[in-house]
Design a protein around this motif. Structure first.
Motif, PDB file in Angstrom:
ATOM      1  N   LYS A  13      -6.547   5.212   3.200  1.00  0.00           N
ATOM      2  CA  LYS A  13      -7.302   6.447   3.475  1.00  0.00           C
ATOM      3  C   LYS A  13      -8.812   6.215   3.454  1.00  0.00           C
ATOM      4  N   LEU A  14      -9.235   5.075   4.023  1.00  0.00           N
ATOM      5  CA  LEU A  14     -10.660   4.821   4.202  1.00  0.00           C
ATOM      6  C   LEU A  14     -11.157   5.593   5.418  1.00  0.00           C
ATOM      7  N   ASN A  34      -3.570  -1.235   9.591  1.00  0.00           N
ATOM      8  CA  ASN A  34      -2.587  -0.279   9.047  1.00  0.00           C
ATOM      9  C   ASN A  34      -2.791  -0.074   7.556  1.00  0.00           C
ATOM     10  N   ASN A  35      -3.022  -1.172   6.838  1.00  0.00           N
ATOM     11  CA  ASN A  35      -3.237  -1.064   5.398  1.00  0.00           C
ATOM     12  C   ASN A  35      -4.520  -0.292   5.081  1.00  0.00           C
ATOM     13  N   VAL A  40       0.831  -1.204   0.000  1.00  0.00           N
ATOM     14  CA  VAL A  40       0.000   0.000   0.000  1.00  0.00           C
ATOM     15  C   VAL A  40       0.866   1.255   0.000  1.00  0.00           C
ATOM     16  N   GLU A  41       1.944   1.231   0.765  1.00  0.00           N
ATOM     17  CA  GLU A  41       2.836   2.388   0.812  1.00  0.00           C
ATOM     18  C   GLU A  41       3.450   2.657  -0.568  1.00  0.00           C
ATOM     19  N   ASN A  48      -5.758  -9.572  10.619  1.00  0.00           N
ATOM     20  CA  ASN A  48      -5.192  -8.403  11.304  1.00  0.00           C
ATOM     21  C   ASN A  48      -4.094  -8.789  12.293  1.00  0.00           C
ATOM     22  N   ASP A  49      -3.187  -9.702  11.895  1.00  0.00           N
ATOM     23  CA  ASP A  49      -2.060 -10.047  12.746  1.00  0.00           C
ATOM     24  C   ASP A  49      -1.079  -8.880  12.747  1.00  0.00           C
ATOM     25  N   SER A  50      -0.593  -8.541  13.935  1.00  0.00           N
ATOM     26  CA  SER A  50       0.315  -7.388  14.112  1.00  0.00           C
ATOM     27  C   SER A  50      -0.304  -6.099  13.555  1.00  0.00           C
TER      28      SER A  50
END
Length: 275
Positions: A138-139, A132-133, A101-102, A125-127
């Motif tokens: 930008k949701l 973060n994604n 994503v970055e 959603n591990d870690s």
């Protein structure tokens, strides 16, 4: 310096960080100028896995498809070129889902159209990787919380299913390890297909919505799960052999066979990338 060469660009960046990267695109009689800010460039150059990748080459392309690993890049490039010859799409990999994503956001800054491909465990959603994604996409917070709840529901369902699948008592040594191994199998080999129908529909809706953000998630699990219906079995220990067999199969495809297989999940997935 004006250049179309990523190698010249890399050479300059290896000698100095006092660089402005400006991308100029032309459509009809209109030039569009965009600038990559210094701090964004530094993120690439200070991250070894990104610095040695082909990310900078994508700056000179109209459209980029970003994958997790080199094998993903090879597979999807071969498949897309088979269904859309001379597509002009550039492929790159970024050595892990955490960088995708970055990287996409860097391309967006410079006006480079791009698509991201993730394995099914993208929604795990591990870690806090999923949250973060989602924020990097930008949701809005309402949508993020909705998706995170779906992620938690999937994790709980897969955990319960993993417990049902293994014949071992909770007090036995290695119980947690075996549960985790079984959960990985469900995420990587079965993907969305291991879920009950109501939850599966929620996940499908979420993934369809994410595609509007150019995020494409493999429903069947991870890359090596995509070709099982074509007799190429999933493997974790012989990825080189798997990719060789997959490429050989892709080479043998023609328009008639692609049409014949049009309802197969991987063909539908590739057709989405074609758009």
């Amino acid at each position: 310096i004006s250049t179309h060469s990523s190698e010249i660009l890399k050479g300059i960046l290896s000698k100095t960080d006092d660089v402005n990267i400006i991308r100029i695109t032309r459509e009809d009689d209109t030039n569009t100028i965009t600038k990559l800010e210094k701090e964004n460039l530094e993120k690439i150059m200070k991250t070894p896995r990104l610095r040695v990748s082909k990310i900078l080459e994508g700056l000179f392309c109209e459209k980029v498809i970003i994958t997790e690993a080199e094998s993903d890049e090879i597979f999807y490039q071969e498949f897309l070129e088979k269904v859309q010859p001379y597509s002009g799409v550039f492929f790159t990999h970024v050595n892990g889902k955490g960088n995708i994503v970055e990287t996409s956001n860097l391309y967006k800054i410079l006006g480079v159209e791009n698509v991201m491909i993730f394995d099914f465990d993208f929604i795990r959603n591990d870690s806090k990787s999923f949250s973060n994604n989602l924020r990097n996409l930008k949701l809005d917070e309402v949508k993020i919380n909705e998706y995170l709840q779906i992620s938690r529901d999937v994790e709980q369902y897969i955990t319960d299913k993993a417990k049902d699948n293994i014949d071992i008592d909770e007090d036995d040594d290695g119980y947690k390890e075996k549960i985790n191994i079984e959960k990985k199998k469900l995420y990587h080999i079965e993907g969305i297909n291991c879920l009950e129908s109501k939850l599966k529909n929620k996940v499908e809706k979420m993934l369809n919505e994410l595609e509007n953000k150019n995020v494409f998630v493999i429903r069947t699990g991870e890359l090596e799960s995509t070709m099982q219906n074509f007799g190429i079995e999933y493997t974790k220990n012989n990825k080189d052999g798997w990719i060789e067999r997959a490429i050989e199969f892709i080479d043998g495809l023609d328009e008639e066979k692609i049409s014949q297989y049009k309802n197969e999940e991987i063909i539908k997935f590739i057709m989405k990338l074609k758009k």
